[in-house]
Design a protein around this motif. Structure first.
Motif, short mmCIF file in Angstrom:
data_model
loop_
_atom_site.label_atom_id
_atom_site.label_comp_id
_atom_site.label_asym_id
_atom_site.label_seq_id
_atom_site.Cartn_x
_atom_site.Cartn_y
_atom_site.Cartn_z
N UNK A 224 1.04 -0.85 -0.34
CA UNK A 224 0.10 0.02 -0.18
C UNK A 224 0.95 1.22 0.04
N UNK A 225 0.55 1.96 -0.33
CA UNK A 225 1.08 4.03 -0.99
C UNK A 225 -0.02 4.77 -0.94
N UNK A 226 -0.10 6.32 -0.93
CA UNK A 226 -0.85 7.02 -0.51
C UNK A 226 -0.15 7.96 -1.06
N UNK B 281 -11.65 10.18 3.51
CA UNK B 281 -11.97 9.66 1.80
C UNK B 281 -11.29 9.10 1.20
N UNK B 282 -11.41 7.87 0.41
CA UNK B 282 -10.77 7.25 -0.74
C UNK B 282 -10.63 7.31 -1.94
N UNK B 283 -10.19 7.18 -2.26
CA UNK B 283 -10.11 6.97 -4.35
C UNK B 283 -8.88 6.07 -4.69
N UNK B 284 -9.28 4.61 -4.40
CA UNK B 284 -8.61 3.27 -4.31
C UNK B 284 -7.81 2.78 -5.94
N UNK C 122 -2.78 3.94 -3.45
CA UNK C 122 -2.20 2.61 -4.07
C UNK C 122 -2.47 1.09 -3.26
N UNK C 123 -2.68 0.35 -4.29
CA UNK C 123 -2.45 -1.43 -3.38
C UNK C 123 -2.35 -1.95 -4.25
#
Length: 471
Positions: free
Chosen positions: A272-274, A283-286, A330-331
């Motif tokens: 995982x990185x962001x 809030x997330x956009x994956x 990012x996954x």
């Protein structure tokens, strides 16, 4: 200098937009669709900046080069293997070195299967060694192998009609390739259906849209209460050859040897990185792809390309100094090939925050020249995504198709979160899918640049809109 101008415009745009709140809160006023259209149109210069950097600028070919370095060094990355764990650790360090935020590994348990030595020899009507690839989780044969007469069928229906003939034989499926979704059921269910009628083993025609004598592996599933039998894929050419021989009433006998072993589940990680959101970091956009692969070829196309354009999307956004309102996460999944194992465990861990996920994206169908975006969501969300895709007119890639599902994001989509996947030339994809041909040679760096640009524009704009995508 042109890119610097676009970057400045993008930053000004970020600062000028209102903070907004998550639309799932009842007290939040929602914009009209016309207001959303106008908001999205304001990202035109930012989209151009991303496209210019990815396709024409200093970032071009970066995702290809990063991927080549990994797969040339590590090779294929089967669930439970040392190769996969080495790839995860190398990628983890590379993500940290690239300056992304909150880089970490999330532990999961994954299946561990090894194919061992395997062979298939036709001993009647002539001696002929066939190319095979055992299917994931298949059991092995006795050391001496299984020697038995072959029954060739073209469908499950034919198998049922000829069930009395199947007992004690090796069932060979010569199913035609119609589409991957239609034909893959023979790979997944072939062993179970053959075992139900008393077969000793099954050999499945590779699920491929084109073949140059190359077997294609993949996952298969046993069924509780049904005897487990060894199962492998053979080439299209050999399946058709045995079908022709059998059509003349000639007996075919094959010796099948498989050293496959299933071990207890082992430890692995989702990576995982962001880029942390500026206004709504919760809030997330994956954005995602899977890092594991089968144990043949290099796992470059499936799904090295999808994983690395997902990384590239965050890199492009970071390079331009952009920070969206929501967190871009990012996954890189593990054990996707065994049925979304890593993604399932991620979902169980994070579903408590499901209302905070605006969009889940997965690239796992190749990184050839994109034709558009597949999307699953409400009608209003689809209309918004069509506006977002209109920003990609400079690349002539604007279409929004149906069926945005993916093995690793289906958990979220089925719970109501909008989902998107990249669509490109699937026919070509299945030339190489799960075969020794899945190498860097199957990829084109220029096409990967375009795929990364599409992925970056979509993920950034959705993450930066005032409101989350409607459910």
């Amino acid at each position: 200098m042109k890119l610097l101008i676009f970057t400045f415009v993008g930053v000004v745009h970020l600062l000028s937009l209102g903070s907004g709140k998550a639309i799932h809160k009842a007290s939040t006023p929602q914009k009209t669709f016309k207001e959303i259209q106008e908001e999205i149109a304001g990202y035109t210069d930012v989209a151009k900046a991303i496209i210019n950097l990815a396709v024409y600028g200093r970032a071009q070919n970066r995702s290809y080069e990063r991927l080549a370095h990994l797969v040339d060094t590590v090779g294929p990355r089967l669930s439970g293997s040392k190769n996969l764990e080495e790839a995860i650790q190398l990628t983890y360090q590379s993500l940290k070195d690239s300056g992304l935020e909150n880089v970490h590994l999330e532990p999961v348990k994954v299946p561990h299967w090894e194919r061992g030595e395997e062979s298939a020899m036709m001993v009647k009507p002539r001696l002929y060694k066939m190319a095979i690839l055992g299917l994931g989780s298949s059991i092995g044969t006795p050391a001496e192998g299984i020697t038995a007469e072959v029954l060739v069928v073209n469908s499950f229906d034919e198998l049922q009609r000829r069930a009395i003939e199947a007992k004690g034989k090796i069932v060979v499926y010569n199913q035609p390739y119609i589409s991957y979704a239609t034909s893959v059921k023979y790979r997944v269910q072939g062993a179970v259906e053959a075992a139900k009628v008393g077969a000793l083993a099954s050999l499945i025609r590779s699920v491929a849209s084109f073949s140059i004598y190359s077997p294609h592996t993949g996952n298969q599933k046993y069924q509780d209460g049904v005897t487990k039998i060894p199962t492998a894929c053979i080439t299209v050419e050999d399946a058709e050859m045995m079908s022709r021989i059998a059509s003349h009433g000639t007996t075919i006998v094959v010796n099948l040897k498989m050293g496959a072993v299933n071990y207890p589940d082992t430890d692995s990680f989702n990576t995982v990185a962001e880029i942390t959101g500026s206004r709504h970091p919760e809030q997330i956009v994956l954005v995602s792809g899977h890092l594991d692969s089968w144990d043949v070829g290099q796992g470059a196309m499936d799904d090295g390309g999808g994983a690395f354009i997902s990384w590239e999307a965050l890199s492009l956004i970071k390079d331009l100094g952009l920070r969206p309102k929501r967190t871009l996460r990012l996954v890189l999944w593990t054990a996707e090939e065994q049925g979304g194992v890593g993604a399932s465990q991620y979902y169980q861990l994070h579903k408590v925050n499901i209302s905070q996920y605006s969009l889940v994206m997965e690239s796992d169908a190749g990184t050839y020249l994109p034709t558009g975006l597949q999307f699953t969501g409400s009608d209003k969300a689809r209309s918004i995504m069509e506006e977002v895709m209109s920003l990609l007119r400079p690349l002539n890639i604007t279409q929004v198709f149906t069926k945005g599902e993916g093995e690793d994001i289906n958990f979220w989509i089925q719970a109501g979160v909008p989902g998107a996947s990249l669509l490109d030339d699937l026919n070509k994809y299945f030339f190489f899918h799960h075969s020794h041909g899945d190498t860097m040679t199957a990829l084109d760096p220029k096409q990967m640049n375009v795929a990364a640009a599409v992925w970056a524009v979509v993920s950034y704009v959705v993450a930066d809109l005032d409101e989350m995508l409607p459910r």
